[in-house]
Design a protein around this motif. Structure first.
Motif, mmCIF file in Angstrom:
data_model
loop_
_atom_site.group_PDB
_atom_site.id
_atom_site.type_symbol
_atom_site.label_atom_id
_atom_site.label_comp_id
_atom_site.label_asym_id
_atom_site.label_seq_id
_atom_site.Cartn_x
_atom_site.Cartn_y
_atom_site.Cartn_z
ATOM 1 N N GLY A 242 36.978 16.383 -66.846
ATOM 2 C CA GLY A 242 37.988 17.624 -66.179
ATOM 3 C C GLY A 242 37.586 18.727 -66.080
ATOM 4 O O GLY A 242 36.160 18.976 -66.384
ATOM 5 N N ILE A 243 38.194 19.649 -65.392
ATOM 6 C CA ILE A 243 37.685 21.151 -65.129
ATOM 7 C C ILE A 243 38.697 22.236 -65.918
ATOM 8 O O ILE A 243 38.557 23.324 -65.626
ATOM 9 C CB ILE A 243 37.980 21.503 -63.691
ATOM 10 N N SER A 244 39.285 21.859 -67.089
ATOM 11 C CA SER A 244 40.029 22.561 -67.814
ATOM 12 C C SER A 244 39.777 22.856 -68.947
ATOM 13 O O SER A 244 39.592 21.901 -70.104
ATOM 14 C CB SER A 244 41.549 22.086 -68.066
ATOM 15 N N PRO A 245 38.777 23.975 -69.456
ATOM 16 C CA PRO A 245 38.120 24.240 -70.670
ATOM 17 C C PRO A 245 39.310 24.397 -71.934
ATOM 18 O O PRO A 245 38.872 24.317 -73.196
ATOM 19 C CB PRO A 245 37.418 25.634 -70.412
ATOM 20 N N ASN A 246 40.676 24.507 -71.489
ATOM 21 C CA ASN A 246 41.565 24.579 -72.657
ATOM 22 C C ASN A 246 42.353 23.231 -72.907
ATOM 23 O O ASN A 246 43.117 23.322 -73.861
ATOM 24 C CB ASN A 246 42.723 25.554 -72.128
ATOM 25 N N VAL A 247 41.542 22.311 -72.402
ATOM 26 C CA VAL A 247 41.919 21.061 -72.732
ATOM 27 C C VAL A 247 40.812 19.989 -73.638
ATOM 28 O O VAL A 247 39.487 20.393 -72.909
ATOM 29 C CB VAL A 247 42.288 20.010 -71.579
ATOM 30 N N VAL A 248 40.940 19.402 -74.656
ATOM 31 C CA VAL A 248 39.774 18.866 -75.270
ATOM 32 C C VAL A 248 39.739 17.555 -74.344
ATOM 33 O O VAL A 248 40.706 16.641 -74.248
ATOM 34 C CB VAL A 248 40.171 18.457 -76.871
ATOM 35 N N GLN A 249 38.398 17.487 -73.652
ATOM 36 C CA GLN A 249 38.083 16.275 -72.927
ATOM 37 C C GLN A 249 38.370 14.994 -73.740
ATOM 38 O O GLN A 249 37.478 14.566 -74.616
ATOM 39 C CB GLN A 249 36.850 16.409 -72.397
#
Length: 479
Positions: A242-249
Motif C-alpha cells: 500500500g501507499i500509507s506509511p501510517n499503516v503497518v503493511q
C-alpha cells in the motif's frame, strides 16, 4: 527440381512487402506475455492464408498455435515469437526517446523474430509444393518468451514431439550463429501475510509483511557472495503493501528470477533463497506463501545443425546498408552512454560474434558475417528456446537489424524495429533458415548426422521439465 538458393531468394523478394506488413502489424500491436491476442491471431490467420493447417490454443495456452503443412518425414520446425515488453513504448524511426501513447513496445525485436520465422516457413512450404516433395513444415507460434517461458510450457505438454529439427533466430546488431549456451532459471513469487495496525498508536500489534520482504532481500544480497560467479539473482517488489506509511503493511510480495548455467544449480540456489524467505517470515512473525511462476533450462547446441545453418547464412549474404541507414545508425550511436559504446562488442559476443571488432572500424552497422566457432561459453541471459533444444535438435542464428551498440530491451531497440535495415536482416535470417530446412528436407544423410549427435547427448542427459506439472502460465499482471 528448382535450385533451392535461387528459388528461396526469389520467393522472399517477391513477397517482401507482405512480410514487412506482417512485421509492422505485430509492431503496432505490442502485447505482453500470454496476452498477444491480436498478434497471435493475425499470424495464425496469415498461416491459413498460406495453406497451413492451424491448431490454435495448444498446450492450454490461448495465444500458442502450430501451423503445419505436408506429411511424412522429416519434420522441420520454425520457432516464432511475437510478445513485447512493458515500459518500452517508442515512436519508430526516431533518434531520441519518444514513448508515444503506449507503455509497451518491441524492445527485443520479436515482431521481426516471429515474422522472419514465418517467412522461412512459407518459403520452405512453397519449395515443397513446387517440387512435390515429402516432408512436413511446422511453424510454432510461441507466446510469452519475455518472463513467461512459453516454449517450456509447450515442451512440457508435448507440442514438439515428432519434430526432427528446429530453427529460429534473434534480431541483434550482428550476423552470426548463436553458438553459446544460456542460463537456466526459475521465476518465483514470495508473498508475505502479516497483520495491519496503526503504525504510531499500536505498532506493537502489527506484523509487517513489507519488513519481511526487505529482510528477505537483504538476506539474498548477502547470499550473492556465496554462490557460483555465473549465477544471477534478480528481484522486483511487486506489492509493497500500500501507499500509507501510517499503516503497518499486512501484505507484501517480491518476485525473484534466479539464474545459473544448469537447472540443478538454479534449484540449489532456489532452496537457499527459500530458507532466507522462511527466516524473514520467522523474524517478522508473518506467513509465507511461495508461488512457482515459470522456469527454463540451459540451451543445448547441435553443432552439425549449426554448421549447416552457418553455410546458408553465408549463402544468403548481406546487402550493403544504404547511406540513409548509415546516417540513422550514426545518430542513434550518439544516444548511447559511454559504457554502451565501449562495451558494444560484449553485446554481440553473446550472440556468437567472434573477433576483435576491427571490421567495424568507422562503421555503425554490421556488414559482415562472423566466423562460426563452436563456443562453450554461456550467454548471460536466458531463453525458452533452450527447452526445445533438449527435446529437438535446434540451431539459432542472429541477423543484424540494429545499429552496433544497441542493447536489447531499450527504446533504441524499439525505435529500429520496423526500419528498412531491420527488415533486411529479418529477410536474411528467413533465407538462411529456409535454405537450411530445404537441405534437411532433401538430404536424409544430413538429418541422420544431426540426429546422431542429438542421440549421443540424450543418452547421457535425460530431460526433465523445470516447470512443475501443476504450474500454469501467468500474465504480466498476475493478480
Amino acid at each position: 527440381m528448382a535450385h533451392s538458393n535461387k528459388f528461396v531468394k526469389r520467393y522472399l523478394e517477391t513477397n517482401e512487402d507482405r512480410f514487412k506488413n506482417v512485421s509492422e502489424y505485430i509492431y503496432y500491436h505490442p502485447e505482453t506475455r500470454f496476452e498477444e491476442y491480436s498478434s497471435s491471431e493475425f499470424l495464425a490467420s496469415e498461416c491459413e492464408k498460406e495453406g497451413f493447417r492451424v491448431d490454435r490454443g495448444v498446450a492450454k495456452i490461448e495465444t500458442a498455435f502450430v501451423a503445419s503443412y505436408g506429411s511424412d518425414s522429416p519434420v522441420i520446425g520454425f520457432l516464432g515469437e511475437f510478445d513485447a515488453l512493458s515500459g518500452l513504448g517508442q515512436v519508430p524511426n526516431k533518434t531520441a526517446y519518444e514513448p508515444g501513447d503506449k507503455n509497451v513496445g518491441h524492445g527485443c525485436g520479436h515482431n521481426l523474430l516471429g515474422t522472419g520465422a514465418f517467412a522461412a516457413a512459407c518459403a520452405t512450404k512453397k519449395y515443397l509444393e513446387e517440387n512435390n516433395l515429402p516432408g512436413t513444415v511446422k511453424f510454432f507460434g510461441c507466446p510469452g518468451e519475455e518472463g513467461g517461458s512459453g516454449k517450456t510450457f509447450m515442451v512440457r505438454e508435448g507440442v514438439f514431439e515428432g519434430v526432427d529439427a528446429a530453427l529460429t533466430w534473434h534480431p541483434s546488431p550482428a550476423n552470426s550463429i548463436m553458438s553459446l549456451s544460456s542460463l537456466a532459471n526459475y521465476q518465483v513469487y514470495f508473498k508475505f501475510r502479516g497483520v495491519a495496525s496503526h503504525a504510531a498508536n499500536s505498532p506493537h500489534l502489527g506484523r509487517s509483511a513489507l519488513d519481511a520482504v526487505e529482510l528477505m532481500n537483504i538476506g539474498v544480497n548477502y547470499l550473492r557472495e556465496h554462490v557460483i560467479s555465473e549465477a544471477r539473482m534478480h528481484y522486483a517488489v511487486t506489492n509493497t503493501g500500500g501507499i500509507s506509511p501510517n499503516v503497518v503493511q499486512a501484505d507484501a510480495e517480491v518476485l525473484y528470477l534466479i539464474r545459473a548455467p544448469k537447472v540443478k544449480q538454479v534449484d540449489e540456489i532456489f532452496k537457499r533463497v527459500t530458507k532466507i524467505a522462511e527466516g524473514a517470515a520467522l523474524m517478522t512473525e508473518t506467513a509465507l506463501t511461495i508461488k512457482f511462476d515459470k522456469a527454463c533450462s540451459n540451451y543445448i547446441q547441435n553443432r552439425n545443425l549449426e554448421k549447416l545453418l552457418y553455410k546458408n547464412l553465408n549463402t544468403a549474404g548481406i546487402e550493403p546498408p544504404s547511406q540513409d541507414e548509415i546516417s540513422f545508425a550514426e545518430k542513434l550511436w550518439s544516444s548511447f552512454t559511454e559504457g554502451e559504446k565501449e562495451g558494444y562488442l560484449d553485446v554481440i559476443r553473446g550472440f556468437g560474434y567472434s573477433g576483435d571488432g576491427s571490421e567495424f572500424a568507422g562503421k555503425y552497422l554490421a556488414d559482415t558475417i562472423s566466423p562460426y566457432i563452436e563456443s562453450w561459453e554461456v550467454l548471460a541471459g536466458s531463453t525458452d528456446v533452450a527447452d526445445v533444444s533438449w527435446v529437438v535438435p535446434t540451431a539459432q542464428l542472429t541477423a543484424s537489424t540494429s545499429a552496433l551498440g544497441t542493447p536489447l530491451h531499450t527504446w533504441q531497440m524499439t525505435t529500429q524495429g520496423i526500419s528498412s535495415y531491420a527488415h533486411k536482416g529479418m529477410l536474411r535470417a528467413a533465407e538462411a533458415m529456409s535454405l537450411t530446412a530445404v537441405d534437411l528436407l532433401t538430404d536424409q544423410a544430413a538429418v541422420n548426422l544431426i540426429q546422431q549427435e542429438f542421440k549421443v547427448f540424450k543418452e547421457k542427459n535425460p530431460y526433465s521439465c523445470p516447470i512443475p506439472k501443476d504450474v500454469e502460465t501467468s500474465k504480466l499482471n498476475h493478480e
